[in-house]
Design a protein around this motif. Structure first.
Motif, PDB file in Angstrom:
ATOM      1  N   GLY A 185       0.782  -1.215   0.000  1.00 31.70           N
ATOM      2  CA  GLY A 185       0.000   0.000   0.000  1.00 31.70           C
ATOM      3  C   GLY A 185       0.818   1.271   0.000  1.00 31.70           C
ATOM      4  O   GLY A 185       0.275   2.364   0.185  1.00 31.70           O
ATOM      5  N   ARG A 186       2.125   1.155  -0.214  1.00 37.11           N
ATOM      6  CA  ARG A 186       2.985   2.332  -0.270  1.00 37.11           C
ATOM      7  C   ARG A 186       3.560   2.485  -1.674  1.00 37.11           C
ATOM      8  O   ARG A 186       3.773   1.511  -2.385  1.00 37.11           O
ATOM      9  N   ILE A 187       3.811   3.730  -2.043  1.00 32.53           N
ATOM     10  CA  ILE A 187       4.372   4.026  -3.357  1.00 32.53           C
ATOM     11  C   ILE A 187       5.897   4.019  -3.289  1.00 32.53           C
ATOM     12  O   ILE A 187       6.491   4.647  -2.418  1.00 32.53           O
ATOM     13  N   ASP A 188       6.508   3.275  -4.215  1.00 32.75           N
ATOM     14  CA  ASP A 188       7.965   3.311  -4.357  1.00 32.75           C
ATOM     15  C   ASP A 188       8.333   4.400  -5.360  1.00 32.75           C
ATOM     16  O   ASP A 188       9.030   5.353  -5.046  1.00 32.75           O
ATOM     17  N   HIS A 189       7.831   4.244  -6.590  1.00 33.19           N
ATOM     18  CA  HIS A 189       8.047   5.260  -7.618  1.00 33.19           C
ATOM     19  C   HIS A 189       6.728   5.565  -8.312  1.00 33.19           C
ATOM     20  O   HIS A 189       5.915   4.671  -8.543  1.00 33.19           O
ATOM     21  N   LEU A 190       6.537   6.818  -8.637  1.00 35.05           N
ATOM     22  CA  LEU A 190       5.409   7.261  -9.437  1.00 35.05           C
ATOM     23  C   LEU A 190       5.956   7.834 -10.732  1.00 35.05           C
ATOM     24  O   LEU A 190       6.896   8.634 -10.710  1.00 35.05           O
ATOM     25  N   VAL A 191       5.388   7.416 -11.854  1.00 31.24           N
ATOM     26  CA  VAL A 191       5.801   7.938 -13.154  1.00 31.24           C
ATOM     27  C   VAL A 191       4.619   8.668 -13.775  1.00 31.24           C
ATOM     28  O   VAL A 191       3.527   8.111 -13.906  1.00 31.24           O
ATOM     29  N   ILE A 192       4.836   9.924 -14.130  1.00 31.35           N
ATOM     30  CA  ILE A 192       3.820  10.742 -14.786  1.00 31.35           C
ATOM     31  C   ILE A 192       4.232  10.926 -16.234  1.00 31.35           C
ATOM     32  O   ILE A 192       5.217  11.599 -16.533  1.00 31.35           O
ATOM     33  N   GLY A 193       3.496  10.293 -17.134  1.00 29.99           N
ATOM     34  CA  GLY A 193       3.785  10.416 -18.561  1.00 29.99           C
ATOM     35  C   GLY A 193       2.950  11.518 -19.190  1.00 29.99           C
ATOM     36  O   GLY A 193       1.760  11.648 -18.890  1.00 29.99           O
ATOM     37  N   ILE A 194       3.565  12.313 -20.042  1.00 24.63           N
ATOM     38  CA  ILE A 194       2.884  13.439 -20.680  1.00 24.63           C
ATOM     39  C   ILE A 194       3.178  13.431 -22.175  1.00 24.63           C
ATOM     40  O   ILE A 194       4.336  13.344 -22.591  1.00 24.63           O
ATOM     41  N   GLY A 195       2.120  13.513 -22.965  1.00 27.09           N
ATOM     42  CA  GLY A 195       2.268  13.643 -24.406  1.00 27.09           C
ATOM     43  C   GLY A 195       1.558  14.897 -24.886  1.00 27.09           C
ATOM     44  O   GLY A 195       0.434  15.167 -24.450  1.00 27.09           O
ATOM     45  N   VAL A 196       2.212  15.652 -25.746  1.00 31.06           N
ATOM     46  CA  VAL A 196       1.633  16.887 -26.275  1.00 31.06           C
ATOM     47  C   VAL A 196       1.776  16.884 -27.795  1.00 31.06           C
ATOM     48  O   VAL A 196       2.871  16.653 -28.322  1.00 31.06           O
ATOM     49  N   ASN A 197       0.681  17.171 -28.482  1.00 32.32           N
ATOM     50  CA  ASN A 197       0.705  17.272 -29.943  1.00 32.32           C
ATOM     51  C   ASN A 197       1.254  18.642 -30.330  1.00 32.32           C
ATOM     52  O   ASN A 197       0.498  19.573 -30.608  1.00 32.32           O
ATOM     53  N   LEU A 198       2.563  18.751 -30.365  1.00 36.62           N
ATOM     54  CA  LEU A 198       3.169  20.037 -30.712  1.00 36.62           C
ATOM     55  C   LEU A 198       3.048  20.335 -32.202  1.00 36.62           C
ATOM     56  O   LEU A 198       2.708  21.457 -32.593  1.00 36.62           O
ATOM     57  N   VAL A 199       3.332  19.351 -33.035  1.00 37.13           N
ATOM     58  CA  VAL A 199       3.374  19.600 -34.477  1.00 37.13           C
ATOM     59  C   VAL A 199       2.321  18.840 -35.266  1.00 37.13           C
ATOM     60  O   VAL A 199       1.988  19.219 -36.394  1.00 37.13           O
TER      61      VAL A 199
END
Length: 239
Positions: free
Chosen positions: A116-130
């Motif tokens: 029930g504890r977090i070791d690592h959190l990964v936040i992925g982000i994608g942006v349509n720049l072009v």
């Protein structure tokens, strides 16, 4: 760190996370196996933005998951800074940023941990720049994808966009750490799209139609339905 190519920044982050001691951004200029929520493919041509932030947060998984709202506010601020068009941006629950009503960016959270504890959190982000995916490449009824370049004429390299996003995220993360979710929730609701309007929420089990009235203190969507208020922890949202 900036990588020329990888399978996905989420996968790269998961591989590197055990050796990272502090918050780390991993940005890739090319992804060969990008993915979005629920394992869906994420179309990511070169020139678009793809990055993952690796954190080692304190607290329980539910608290860590609220960082999707932190990331959304940071994305909005970064996009407003590079376009000068804050009025054109909106926030769509649970994890999208809209530009002129179209989806320009998405957020994906994944975590590892035990007991029930977090070791690592990964936040992925994608942006349509072009470039944005074609309408045929997204789920029927979903918000149409758009690109920053086509909608605003703004062009920016992924590395330069990261230079806007990273400090914006840091500002909101500090606010979250100091004051909890309340100010994040307030700021997010101020930028929310379709607040007070009818939405359709499709969960794994059913479809709920109601008026979008709030996001509660746990980050759940609140819809006022014919049967009364419904709190929804996870769903795909359709307008």
């Amino acid at each position: 760190m900036i990588l020329q190519t990888t399978d996905s920044t989420m996968a790269e982050a998961a591989r590197r996370a055990p050796d990272l001691m502090g918050p780390t951004w991993i940005c890739a200029l090319d992804q060969t196996a990008a993915r979005g929520r629920r394992g869906r493919p994420w179309v990511n041509p070169q020139g678009n933005f793809a990055a993952s932030l690796v954190l080692r947060p304190e607290g329980l998984p539910a608290q860590a998951a609220l960082r999707s709202f932190v990331a959304a506010l940071a994305l909005r601020d970064a996009l407003a800074a590079v376009t000068g068009r804050p009025e054109a941006l909106g926030l769509k629950w649970p994890n999208d940023v809209l530009l002129k009503g179209g989806k320009v960016a998405g957020i994906l959270l994944e975590s590892t941990g035990l007991g029930g504890r977090i070791d690592h959190l990964v936040i992925g982000i994608g942006v349509n720049l072009v470039a944005a995916p074609a309408a045929t490449e997204v789920e029927p009824g979903a918000v149409a994808p758009v690109s920053l370049a086509a909608e605003t004429g703004t062009t920016i390299a992924p590395e330069d966009f990261l230079n806007q996003l990273a400090p914006a995220y840091d500002r909101w993360e500090r606010a979250f750490a100091a004051d909890g979710f309340a100010p994040i929730r307030t700021a997010w609701l101020q930028g929310a799209t379709r607040l007070g309007q009818t939405l359709i929420a499709r969960t794994a089990r059913d479809e709920i139609t109601g008026t979008f009235t709030d996001v509660d203190s746990d980050g759940q969507l609140v819809l006022e339905t014919a049967q009364g208020p419904r709190r929804i922890a996870a769903a795909d949202i359709f307008f």
